[in-house]
Enzyme design. Structure first.
Site, PDB file in Angstrom:
ATOM      1  N   GLU A  26      18.490  30.106  23.730  1.00 57.78           N
ATOM      2  CA  GLU A  26      19.349  29.218  24.518  1.00 57.78           C
ATOM      3  C   GLU A  26      18.938  27.772  24.285  1.00 57.78           C
ATOM      4  OE1 GLU A  26      21.892  27.329  26.431  1.00 57.78           O
ATOM      5  OE2 GLU A  26      22.146  29.512  26.629  1.00 57.78           O
ATOM      6  N   GLY A  41      20.142  28.242  18.165  1.00 56.37           N
ATOM      7  CA  GLY A  41      20.030  29.349  17.217  1.00 56.37           C
ATOM      8  C   GLY A  41      21.115  29.267  16.161  1.00 56.37           C
ATOM      9  N   GLY A  78      45.674  24.484  35.841  1.00 51.52           N
ATOM     10  CA  GLY A  78      45.087  25.814  35.800  1.00 51.52           C
ATOM     11  C   GLY A  78      44.035  25.969  36.885  1.00 51.52           C
ATOM     12  N   GLU A 101      50.884  18.935  34.950  1.00 47.60           N
ATOM     13  CA  GLU A 101      50.792  20.210  34.240  1.00 47.60           C
ATOM     14  C   GLU A 101      51.943  20.348  33.240  1.00 47.60           C
ATOM     15  OE1 GLU A 101      50.450  23.686  32.563  1.00 47.60           O
ATOM     16  OE2 GLU A 101      48.836  22.965  33.858  1.00 47.60           O
ATOM     17  N   ILE A 121      42.361  21.077  30.760  1.00 48.26           N
ATOM     18  CA  ILE A 121      43.437  21.796  30.063  1.00 48.26           C
ATOM     19  C   ILE A 121      42.898  22.978  29.256  1.00 48.26           C
ATOM     20  CG2 ILE A 121      44.979  19.828  29.979  1.00 48.26           C
ATOM     21  CD1 ILE A 121      44.083  19.388  27.110  1.00 48.26           C
ATOM     22  N   GLY A 122      41.808  23.542  29.721  1.00 49.05           N
ATOM     23  CA  GLY A 122      41.301  24.738  29.065  1.00 49.05           C
ATOM     24  C   GLY A 122      39.970  24.523  28.374  1.00 49.05           C
ATOM     25  N   HIS A 169      39.229  47.299  61.894  1.00 51.35           N
ATOM     26  CA  HIS A 169      40.023  46.287  62.604  1.00 51.35           C
ATOM     27  C   HIS A 169      39.111  45.512  63.550  1.00 51.35           C
ATOM     28  CE1 HIS A 169      43.350  44.499  64.866  1.00 51.35           C
ATOM     29  NE2 HIS A 169      42.715  44.869  65.969  1.00 51.35           N
TER      30      HIS A 169
END
Length: 467
Positions: A33, A113, A181, A202, A268-269, A441
């Site tokens: 990592e 890595g 999103g 969007e 946007i992703g 309940h």
């Protein structure tokens, strides 16, 4: 000393859980990592976002104290202390993961890595390169925020979630969010709850476009009611710096519009993270930046497998974890223990959103006839007690077999309730089997019973449909 049965590159949820399972199955394991263990989810994604959402929801809740007979004077917030608490959560969880890695006798290498061959990895550490050899290699390097070629994205006060999660001494009073999103609506909820003006822009025809249309429409109504401006079907053309702030120029329904704010969040992703992953002259098959894999997560090089966001299939932390565990079980010659076909998706707005399985649109596209069970949460006792906003539970059952195909929830604790329905889909349970369970309940869970029974017109706390 540097020879392993498995080398895992990336210590996010997919990578570190895969490494632990490998160690549990007796494989000598190395974990590589180049940042903090826990990956994006823990350090720059799920966990810090939810910590901010929790604080924001508490603050917004205080504003409603009088409606339940409570009194609070001079309530305010300190954004630096909010972020301090967020960082404490991250550090606590990260420390726990580091202890688990050590307890399972996994060798952790801090550095980037790089795959140099089918069985070899070079780790660029602070002390110099370290050469590792692995019988098997598992790539779990995740993803990073996408930055499209929109003019002005390099301006000051414009950033992705990576930057916005650590603006520890600043809260933009007026924020534009490009992208409606999951990341966009969650940040909108945080900023609006802290009293900021928020505008969502969007490109698709609705926010949360991949989800159930009714959920998207209902969330849009709630957010607008809270003062959030939403522009859908809007294409951002450029950002520019002006004396009034950052101007976002976008086209909506053929007309150019401009919105100005103090800051702009680009949400946007995300795209696969393969930076520095392959040495010159060696690679696996790639497609539009993602690693191509088969059903067993094998790449074009059989000894190398890949899971999670780097394959750009389903970019969710829990999916990466499930894929990592499955990949390791396959490497160890074991039967996979997890069903990967029913993957819940969650949005931590208020109310929460959770879905699993097929949507109504997908059933129609596949030619599957369904009968629907739906319960409006305004009749649920726990929802009334907690003054929850409008919400519902919608279940889709196969018309022929009565098997549950999809569940779509928008209500308090939806992200917890969805697990029962995921279990039902995995085990192909019918509405009859789901209705046979006694749910306590008053709880939110009893609304599941009402939704199931409404599929046959038998819900107790739901008026019969007019004939």
């Amino acid at each position: 000393m540097n020879e392993y049965q498995l080398i895992v590159i990336g210590a996010g949820p997919g990578g570190y859980e895969a490494a632990i399972r490998a160690a549990q199955l007796g494989l000598t394991t190395a974990l590589v990592e180049n940042r903090q263990v826990g990956g994006t989810c823990l350090n720059r994604g799920c966990i810090p976002t939810k910590a901010l959402l929790h604080a924001a929801a508490l603050y917004r809740g205080v504003q409603e104290f009088e409606s339940v007979g409570l009194c609070a004077q001079g309530v305010s917030f300190d954004i630096q202390k909010v972020h301090h608490r967020k960082n404490q959560v991250i550090e606590q969880l990260r420390s726990g993961i580091e202890q688990l890695i050590k307890a399972n006798k996994i060798d952790l290498y801090q550095g980037t890595g790089t795959l140099t061959g089918p069985h070899s990895v070079t780790v660029a550490t602070g002390e110099g390169p370290v050469e590792l050899t692995g019988e098997n290699i598992l790539v779990a390097t995740g993803s990073k925020p996408s930055r499209p070629p929109i003019p002005g994205l390099d301006l000051p006060h414009v950033g992705t979630s990576d930057e916005f999660l650590f603006l520890e001494d600043k809260l933009y009073e007026n924020l534009i969010i490009i992208g409606g999103g999951v990341i966009g609506v969650e940040f909108a909820s945080v900023y609006q709850s802290f009293g900021c003006k928020v505008t969502i822009v969007e490109a698709m025809d609705r926010i949360l476009p991949p989800m159930d249309r009714e959920i998207s429409q209902n969330l849009a109504m709630i957010l607008k009611k809270r003062g959030i401006a939403i522009h859908t079907g809007a294409m951002v053309e450029r950002l520019e710096e002006t004396p009034e702030g950052i101007a976002c120029h976008f086209t909506q329904k053929g007309k150019e519009q401009v919105v100005t704010a103090d800051g702009v969040l680009v949400a946007i992703g995300r795209r696969p993270n393969t930076d520095g992953l392959f040495a010159e002259g060696f690679s696996v098959e790639m497609e539009r930046g993602r690693i191509v894999t088969d059903e067993a997560f094998r790449t074009s090089v059989p000894s190398i497998r890949a899971i999670g966001d780097v394959t750009a299939k389903i970019q969710l932390a829990h999916m990466a974890s499930a894929q990592g565990l499955t990949a390791v079980e396959l490497i160890a010659g074991k039967e996979p223990s997890i069903c990967l076909t029913a993957v819940p998706g969650c949005v931590y707005t208020d109310p929460e959103i959770a879905t699993v399985g097929l949507t109504e649109e997908e059933c129609k596209e596949k030619g599957i006839a369904v009968h629907k069970g739906k319960y409006i949460m305004s009749g649920n006792g726990k929802s009334i007690i907690e003054q929850a906003d409008r919400g519902f539970i919608k279940l889709l059952f196969d018309e022929k077999t009565d098997v549950l195909l999809g569940a779509h929830l928008m209500c308090c604790r939806a992200t917890d309730l969805i697990s029962e329905l995921s279990t039902a889909i995995v085990n192909k349970l019918t509405s009859k089997e789901l209705s046979s369970v006694i749910r306590p309940h008053p709880t939110f869970t009893e609304a599941v019973t009402e939704a199931v029974e409404s599929a046959h017109g038998m819900a107790i706390h739901l008026a019969p449909a007019k004939k």
